[in-house]
Design a protein around this motif. Sequence first.
Motif, short mmCIF file in Angstrom:
data_model
loop_
_atom_site.label_atom_id
_atom_site.label_comp_id
_atom_site.label_asym_id
_atom_site.label_seq_id
_atom_site.Cartn_x
_atom_site.Cartn_y
_atom_site.Cartn_z
N LEU A 256 0.86 -1.18 0.00
CA LEU A 256 0.00 0.00 0.00
C LEU A 256 0.89 1.23 0.00
N LEU A 257 0.77 2.06 -1.03
CA LEU A 257 1.62 3.24 -1.18
C LEU A 257 0.93 4.42 -0.54
N ALA A 258 1.28 4.70 0.71
CA ALA A 258 0.61 5.76 1.48
C ALA A 258 1.56 6.94 1.67
N ALA B 17 -2.33 2.26 -4.53
CA ALA B 17 -2.11 3.67 -4.23
C ALA B 17 -3.12 4.14 -3.19
N CYS B 18 -2.64 4.86 -2.19
CA CYS B 18 -3.51 5.41 -1.14
C CYS B 18 -3.35 6.92 -1.08
N SER B 19 -2.93 7.52 -2.18
CA SER B 19 -2.73 8.96 -2.26
C SER B 19 -3.76 9.57 -3.21
N ILE C 221 -6.13 1.33 -6.64
CA ILE C 221 -6.21 2.53 -5.80
C ILE C 221 -7.27 2.33 -4.73
N LEU C 222 -6.95 2.76 -3.52
CA LEU C 222 -7.86 2.71 -2.38
C LEU C 222 -8.17 4.15 -2.01
N THR C 223 -9.42 4.55 -2.13
CA THR C 223 -9.77 5.95 -1.95
C THR C 223 -11.22 6.10 -1.52
N GLY C 224 -11.56 7.26 -1.03
CA GLY C 224 -12.93 7.51 -0.59
C GLY C 224 -12.98 8.36 0.66
N PRO C 225 -14.16 8.56 1.22
CA PRO C 225 -14.33 9.45 2.37
C PRO C 225 -13.79 8.84 3.66
N SER C 226 -12.63 9.32 4.08
CA SER C 226 -11.99 8.71 5.26
C SER C 226 -11.01 9.67 5.90
N LEU D 121 -9.43 5.01 -13.02
CA LEU D 121 -9.28 6.40 -13.47
C LEU D 121 -10.32 7.28 -12.79
N GLY D 122 -11.58 6.86 -12.80
CA GLY D 122 -12.62 7.64 -12.16
C GLY D 122 -12.41 7.77 -10.66
N ALA D 123 -11.96 6.67 -10.03
CA ALA D 123 -11.75 6.70 -8.59
C ALA D 123 -10.64 7.67 -8.21
N GLU D 124 -9.54 7.65 -8.97
CA GLU D 124 -8.44 8.54 -8.60
C GLU D 124 -8.74 9.99 -8.95
N LEU D 125 -9.50 10.22 -10.02
CA LEU D 125 -9.86 11.60 -10.35
C LEU D 125 -10.81 12.18 -9.30
#
Length: 318
Positions: A73-75, A99-101, A127-132, A174-178
């Motif tokens: 996990l790249l944080a 990716a966690c950035s 990519i791991l992303t979202g409201p956190s 792509l959508g998640a990281e954007l």
Amino acid sequence: MTVAVLGAGAFGTALAVTLAQNGPVTLWARDAAHVAEMQASRRNDRRLPMAELPENVSVTAEIEAATQAPVLLLAMPMQQMGGFLTAHAARLAGKTLVACSKGIDLTTGRGPTGLIAAACPDATAAILTGPSFAADIARGLPTALTLACTEDCEALQARLSTPTLRLYRSTDPLGAELGGALKNVIAIAAGVVIGAGLGDSARAALMTRGFAEMSRLALRLGARAETLAGLSGFGDLVLTCTSAQSRNFRFGQALGAGEEFDPTTTVEGVATAKAVSVLAQKRGVEMPIATMVAALSEHRITVSDAAQALLSRPLKEE
């Protein structure tokens, strides 16, 4: 499936703490002195002092040891990720890199998975992303995130989910990281609105129009509308535009109030606003809020002038 978290900031530390519920985790930091402190105290007093490191979290400054795990996990801050991937490409080959950035690389204009694909073409990029917020995750408060990868990631989803961290799969990285990158820009603008005393109604309007901007650019670049409407887009936008836990919101609030902001705090939305302004111009996408945030962050325009410029735009259909 063993896991290592590369980057011992607040978010990386929080992920290591919660993922330790599923098995051993390695937490890597580049600063050997920082690692020694964490090993001695079993806490990350520099970044997340409220969280105790579980026994099965091993902390190291040795990149060779940390990269033995198949899932990394790249944080790390977005603007450092490209250099890290290039420097360690050989040992990252064949790994699953999550990716966690959140952001857009200023040098290349790429998002996190784009950087991974360019530097480590043999790796699996996700990519791991979202409201956190890191503190919420570390405390074990309920959190839902998006895990996006172009390949099947059910096994990865299971390994990275915990009783309080619920992951939803997506095949639209792509959508998640954007979504994760662009919402930081709008969060700065929301902070400016509150810091300048323009009110909650103005913030709600700005969030709505900001989401329209996010969607316009993301769709032009090939993302899916439903991704932007999900956790990694709309969900993260709501969180960061309404909470002082958000560094981007706090930066904007200080900007709006004419106050100084801690220069040692990473505010990814500043670099992203600059990168997005260039990208939007190249693609012919209208993004007035992002453009104003870039100008405000570089002190090329005043808050009152920015507000006036936005409010005086031609009237049109929604």
